[in-house]
Design a protein around this motif. Structure first.
Motif, short mmCIF file in Angstrom:
data_model
loop_
_atom_site.label_atom_id
_atom_site.label_comp_id
_atom_site.label_asym_id
_atom_site.label_seq_id
_atom_site.Cartn_x
_atom_site.Cartn_y
_atom_site.Cartn_z
N LEU A 46 12.61 21.27 -41.77
CA LEU A 46 12.43 20.10 -40.90
C LEU A 46 11.36 20.39 -39.86
O LEU A 46 11.13 21.54 -39.50
CB LEU A 46 13.74 19.79 -40.17
N LEU A 90 17.37 22.17 -35.45
CA LEU A 90 18.65 21.61 -34.99
C LEU A 90 19.14 22.31 -33.73
O LEU A 90 20.14 21.91 -33.14
CB LEU A 90 19.70 21.71 -36.11
N GLN A 91 18.41 23.35 -33.30
CA GLN A 91 18.74 24.11 -32.08
C GLN A 91 20.19 24.60 -32.07
O GLN A 91 20.91 24.41 -31.09
CB GLN A 91 18.42 23.27 -30.83
N LYS A 136 10.70 19.33 -33.24
CA LYS A 136 10.23 18.49 -32.15
C LYS A 136 11.35 18.31 -31.13
O LYS A 136 12.51 18.63 -31.42
CB LYS A 136 9.71 17.14 -32.67
N PRO A 137 11.00 17.81 -29.92
CA PRO A 137 12.02 17.74 -28.87
C PRO A 137 13.18 16.85 -29.30
O PRO A 137 12.99 15.87 -30.04
CB PRO A 137 11.26 17.10 -27.69
N HIS A 138 14.36 17.19 -28.84
CA HIS A 138 15.52 16.35 -29.11
C HIS A 138 15.45 15.10 -28.25
O HIS A 138 14.78 15.07 -27.22
CB HIS A 138 16.80 17.15 -28.85
N VAL A 139 16.15 14.06 -28.70
CA VAL A 139 16.08 12.77 -27.99
C VAL A 139 17.47 12.37 -27.49
O VAL A 139 18.50 12.88 -27.97
CB VAL A 139 15.53 11.67 -28.92
N GLN A 140 17.49 11.45 -26.54
CA GLN A 140 18.76 10.99 -25.98
C GLN A 140 19.60 10.33 -27.08
O GLN A 140 19.11 9.53 -27.87
CB GLN A 140 18.47 9.99 -24.84
N PHE A 141 20.89 10.68 -27.13
CA PHE A 141 21.81 10.07 -28.10
C PHE A 141 22.17 8.64 -27.67
O PHE A 141 22.49 8.41 -26.50
CB PHE A 141 23.09 10.91 -28.20
N ARG A 180 25.85 9.79 -35.60
CA ARG A 180 25.03 10.99 -35.48
C ARG A 180 25.95 12.18 -35.20
O ARG A 180 26.97 12.03 -34.53
CB ARG A 180 24.02 10.86 -34.32
N ILE A 234 26.87 15.13 -33.06
CA ILE A 234 26.53 15.53 -31.69
C ILE A 234 27.12 16.91 -31.40
O ILE A 234 28.07 17.34 -32.04
CB ILE A 234 27.01 14.51 -30.64
N PRO A 256 30.59 11.74 -26.45
CA PRO A 256 29.42 12.52 -26.03
C PRO A 256 29.33 12.62 -24.51
O PRO A 256 29.85 11.75 -23.80
CB PRO A 256 28.24 11.71 -26.58
N SER A 303 32.65 10.22 -31.63
CA SER A 303 31.59 11.02 -32.24
C SER A 303 32.17 12.31 -32.80
O SER A 303 33.26 12.73 -32.41
CB SER A 303 30.51 11.35 -31.21
N ASP A 306 27.10 12.32 -21.04
CA ASP A 306 26.09 11.31 -20.70
C ASP A 306 24.68 11.75 -21.09
O ASP A 306 23.85 10.93 -21.47
CB ASP A 306 26.13 11.02 -19.19
N ASP A 307 24.42 13.05 -20.96
CA ASP A 307 23.06 13.52 -21.24
C ASP A 307 22.94 14.11 -22.65
O ASP A 307 22.03 14.89 -22.94
CB ASP A 307 22.65 14.57 -20.21
N CYS A 308 23.87 13.71 -23.54
CA CYS A 308 23.87 14.26 -24.91
C CYS A 308 22.55 13.95 -25.63
O CYS A 308 22.11 12.82 -25.70
CB CYS A 308 25.05 13.66 -25.69
N LYS A 309 21.96 14.99 -26.18
CA LYS A 309 20.71 14.82 -26.94
C LYS A 309 20.98 15.16 -28.42
O LYS A 309 21.87 15.94 -28.73
CB LYS A 309 19.62 15.73 -26.38
N VAL A 310 20.19 14.54 -29.28
CA VAL A 310 20.32 14.81 -30.72
C VAL A 310 18.93 15.08 -31.30
O VAL A 310 17.92 14.63 -30.75
CB VAL A 310 20.97 13.61 -31.47
N PRO A 311 18.85 15.80 -32.43
CA PRO A 311 17.55 16.04 -33.05
C PRO A 311 16.92 14.70 -33.45
O PRO A 311 17.62 13.76 -33.82
CB PRO A 311 17.89 16.86 -34.30
N ASP A 312 15.61 14.63 -33.37
CA ASP A 312 14.88 13.40 -33.69
C ASP A 312 14.68 13.32 -35.20
O ASP A 312 13.57 13.47 -35.71
CB ASP A 312 13.54 13.42 -32.94
#
Lengths: 286, 286
Positions: A67, B173-174, A70-75, B97, B99, B265, B231, B267-273
């Motif tokens: 894959l 996926l960090q 790239k930076p992760h994005v807000q869920f 998604r 999380i 999740p 989630s 509030d600041d939960c991020k996911v891979p793009d």
């Protein structure tokens, strides 16, 4: 001893110590080679023996992730069925039954089937490899060929390959090797797991946990068909995978996991009088 | 030759023909026993090597099906999401998604989790064996123990067992071996496949296709959690199965298939793009 006398008479056997040493040498080389093979496969072997993945040997410094990084994005939370989403979903899937009598006269639109497969494609997968292919068969002649392959193999399965206990266990479901639903159902969906893929640079891409991922995706597909008012039958035709893969022209990295018949039931469709396990038989709390 | 002279000096080696005959006899017996073992396992072996089921040997006349044999009943269609059920279901699951940041402060009621597991229990299974156990962990100390086991094994996995390509593939996926979500998430659901069961008469009951069936059931569970606005994260912790099975006191016929973290999740939960494959990449029409 007569045996010793006979053996001693052979010139070759007189030189047995040399032969023995040669044999030992061959065995020792074989052992060393086997050990090397084992240790090179040492990665990713699960203690349960469930997981087996193979990697091509390559220079370590050269590794690229499958894959993009790239930076992760807000869920962003998606839709739900709330209020009472869990209960409403339960009422939906509780009504799903496997059926074996499909009406050949009523046919859902291909668009509906496509949306169901789009839903199946949202399944999670190991390292987001999405290791699934859905073959949708609508054409009568192809369904006929699928049926011929399955019935041929299933006759052998029921008579020879399956243990008598297995055949006995299937008796309450009233199944045998004759499968009219394979030509009656308006659609067959053959779900293949991709045991590996190809990366952009042409290298072999490992598909981690491809069977679990593809089966999860099949579970989502079943819910989706139920939501659309369609009935289905999940089958796993024993030994038919290679012939069906060839019939559909799928590549060798794909293995048949599930064959699904999809459509509407006939008016007189009957189902086994099955009970499902109670919650306390499948749930343990800690 | 010096070697020959040395070997000849041994009394034992002077009787080598007898030793050789004895050795050949042992090998021959071993070969015959192996062949017998092979032919007794001949049932139910799939050409693809996917299916392996074992049956206890028993008198053929004595076979009873695992399910009761009774007349089939009229099929009654269940609920749907129609009109546009397939599209509405797609809109629901499309938003799911995986999380990794769970809020430890908000907790769904156990009743909601129970309804989700009831839904999972409607999955189809080989010969209706329902080969699944859902262990729901809510207790903080048990979650802590689960986390300790998983982090210990995962550290070894990342450092030694997983091929560098696998670790590289997971980089976007960090993920790493530290798993705070295992204690943050209000619930963990450990899904075990039952590789076999016990019939009413105490005999071992074969669970056909237990991995596929249980994975399908996990797919239904994921949809159900999404419907309830929850989630989740699907994980398959490598090598942790036996230790987690023992921690939860599950029997040896159960093998860990999936460990699911479930909750809301942060509030600041991020996911891979991530992008999903297009329909034409997963669907082939015939």
């Amino acid at each position: 001893m007569a045996v010793e006398a006979f053996l001693n008479s052979s010139k070759l056997l007189q030189h047995w110590p040399s032969c023995l040493l040669g044999l030992l040498l061959v065995l020792a080389i074989k052992y060393v080679l086997n050990q090397r093979k084992k240790s090179s496969k040492n990665y990713s072997t699960d203690r349960d023996g469930d997981i087996e993945t193979e990697f091509e040997e390559e220079a370590r410094g050269d590794l690229q992730p499958a894959l993009e990084e790239k930076p992760h994005v807000q869920f962003v939370p998606g839709q739900t069925l709330n209020p009472n989403g869990a209960r409403r979903f339960l009422e939906l899937v509780r009504g799903r039954r496997s059926i074996r009598s499909f009406s050949p006269l009523t046919k859902p639109s291909l668009g509906v089937i496509e949306d169901c497969i789009r839903a199946a494609g949202t399944a999670p997968s190991g390292a987001h490899t999405e290791p699934w292919t859905f073959c949708v068969v609508e054409e009568a002649s192809v369904k006929q060929s699928v049926r011929a392959i399955v019935e041929h193999e299933e006759q052998i399965n029921y008579n020879k390959r399956m243990h008598p206990q297995w055949v006995t266990d299937l008796r309450p479901l009233q199944t045998n090797h004759v499968k009219p639903y394979l030509t009656d159902a308006p659609y067959l969906i053959l779900i293949f797991k991709q045991t590996y893929g190809t990366a952009k640079d042409g290298r072999r891409k490992t598909h981690y946990y491809n069977e679990i991922s593809t089966s999860i995706s099949a579970g989502i597909l079943l819910c989706s068909l139920q939501a659309a008012g369609l009935s289905s039958l999940v089958t796993t035709p024993l030994n038919c995978g290679p012939a069906l893969r060839e019939l559909l022209g799928r590549p060798v990295n794909e293995k048949l996991l599930i064959l699904l018949a999809v459509g509407y039931p006939t008016d007189d469709c009957k189902v086994p009088d099955l009970k499902r396990k109670r919650l306390d038989e499948i749930l343990v709390k800690y």
